[in-house]
Enzyme design. Structure first.
Site, short mmCIF file in Angstrom:
data_model
loop_
_atom_site.label_atom_id
_atom_site.label_comp_id
_atom_site.label_asym_id
_atom_site.label_seq_id
_atom_site.Cartn_x
_atom_site.Cartn_y
_atom_site.Cartn_z
N HIS A 14 12.88 -5.59 53.13
CA HIS A 14 11.97 -6.76 53.11
C HIS A 14 12.81 -8.01 53.35
CE1 HIS A 14 8.33 -8.92 51.19
NE2 HIS A 14 9.11 -9.84 51.72
N HIS A 16 13.03 -11.99 55.47
CA HIS A 16 12.49 -13.07 56.30
C HIS A 16 13.62 -13.65 57.13
CE1 HIS A 16 8.62 -13.33 54.09
NE2 HIS A 16 9.36 -12.88 53.09
N ASP A 246 13.75 -9.77 50.11
CA ASP A 246 12.84 -10.91 50.25
C ASP A 246 13.63 -12.20 50.41
OD1 ASP A 246 10.43 -12.17 50.57
OD2 ASP A 246 9.96 -12.30 48.45
O1 DOR Z 1 9.11 -16.32 47.68
C1 DOR Z 1 8.55 -15.95 48.70
N1 DOR Z 1 8.88 -16.44 49.91
N2 DOR Z 1 7.59 -15.05 48.60
C2 DOR Z 1 6.83 -14.70 49.65
O2 DOR Z 1 5.95 -13.91 49.48
C3 DOR Z 1 7.03 -15.34 50.97
C4 DOR Z 1 8.38 -15.86 51.10
C5 DOR Z 1 8.50 -16.82 52.28
O3 DOR Z 1 8.07 -16.46 53.39
O4 DOR Z 1 9.04 -17.90 52.10
ZN ZN Z 2 8.61 -11.84 51.48
#
Ligand code: DOR
Ligand code: ZN
Length: 347
Positions: A14, A16, A246
């Protein structure tokens, strides 16, 4: 005495990576992972197979020829997602999973799902084709306290969908509660990612003695009993639990704001932090399962063949506190303890 552990190369289930200047700035910090499930919550979101293929190519270009991280793409599920496009993207090897954001639950989730009946057809097609569904597991009902939103999601959404869609393989992403741990441990066809930061911080880190925006993420960190339940799950050896960092970079000005964004940027120091957590739990022998075996097994993939070495030295490993990203800076997650575990990557 120098301690060391050798692991199969870990994966991040997971992640980004964003796009544009931010993608250029952060991509290399995940390069010691073998594979990463890439989140589709761009602006606009990655909703079609063609968009996922184009985004994958932008990631590959940002990584360049020397970095070996393999991006595993996801589609952002909307109420108008065409099941045929999902099936085609999966059959073509473009996507590994589909991500469900309840509309309004988190960053860039406005195009997510409001009415779960509207995605029933896609979910049934995914169950038949064996395509995993990754959930952001929080209800958005304003009447539900933010600290209870994960537990409410399990009862109101996750369990009903799983019962209505036999065979659907589900990943409950970034679990933050003992309720999440218990639900996953008691069921089959389900996995859960656990982030690095939720193993380290509880809600006091965000709120006690001043508000600390760089610890704010979603789902928000809960009370200490939940953090301890997550640590037990991560080191348990139960193959349903695996690493999904994450890691979610935001420019500092967007975090340090009257309405700060959710997200912790943990990619640079994740493996050093995890080695310390597993050492503290007396479970260094389980670190490979959590970071390199369990997730691959859930996704039906082979573990990475090559290895990395983690070495505990007397001097702390050096990580930047901030990184530049275009005209911005991004703050790296501070675990609050020194990191003596150094990552030695032969690649
Ligand atoms: O803390 C988070 N950041 N939780 C999420 O679900 C999305 C993520 C983000 O895209 O910044
Ligand atoms: Zn996320």
């Amino acid at each position: 005495m120098t301690k060391s552990v050798t692991l199969r190369r870990p994966d991040d289930w997971h992640l980004h990576l964003r796009d544009g200047a931010m993608l250029q700035a952060v991509a290399s910090f995940s390069s010691h992972f073998g594979r990463a499930i890439i989140m589709p919550n761009l602006v606009p979101p990655v909703v079609t197979g063609a968009q996922a293929a184009a985004y994958r190519d932008r990631i590959r270009a940002a990584l360049g020829p020397k970095m070996t991280l393999r991006p595993l793409m996801t589609l952002y599920l909307t109420e108008t997602t065409d099941p045929a496009d999902v099936l085609a993207a999966h059959a073509a090897g473009i996507i590994a999973a589909v991500k469900l954001y309840p509309a309004g639950a988190t960053t860039n989730s406005a195009s997510g799902v409001r009415d779960f009946d509207k995605v029933r057809g896609v979910l049934e097609a995914m169950a038949q084709a064996g395509i995993p569904l990754c959930f952001h597991g929080e209800v958005t009902d304003p009447a539900v306290d933010i600290f209870d939103r994960e537990a409410a999601f399990i009862d109101r959404v996750l369990d009903p969908i799983r019962r209505a869609t036999p065979g659907l393989r589900v990943v409950m992403e970034h679990i933050t509660t003992s309720d999440g741990v218990d639900y996953v441990a008691g069921n089959d066809d389900i996995g859960a990612t656990i982030t690095t930061h939720h193993l380290v911080i509880n809600r006091n880190h965000i709120l006690a003695g001043g508000i600390r925006p760089h610890y704010y993420c979603l789902p928000v960190a809960k009370r200490e009993t939940h953090r301890l339940a997550l640590r037990r799950a991560a080191v348990s050896g139960d193959a349903r639990f695996f690493l999904g960092t994450d890691s979610a970079p935001h420019p500092d000005h967007a975090k340090e704001s009257a309405c700060g964004c959710a997200g912790c940027f943990t990619a640079p120091n994740t493996m050093s932090i995890l080695a310390q957590v597993f050492e503290d739990e007396g479970a260094l022998d389980r670190l490979e399962g959590f970071t390199a075996l369990n997730g691959a097994a859930f996704y039906g993939m082979k573990p990475n063949q090559d290895r990395i070495r983690l070495v505990r030295r007397d001097t702390p490993a050096a990580y930047p506190t901030h990184i530049p990203a275009g005209d911005e800076t991004v703050t790296v997650f501070d675990p609050g303890f020194p990191l003596y575990w150094h990552v030695e990557d032969p690649a």
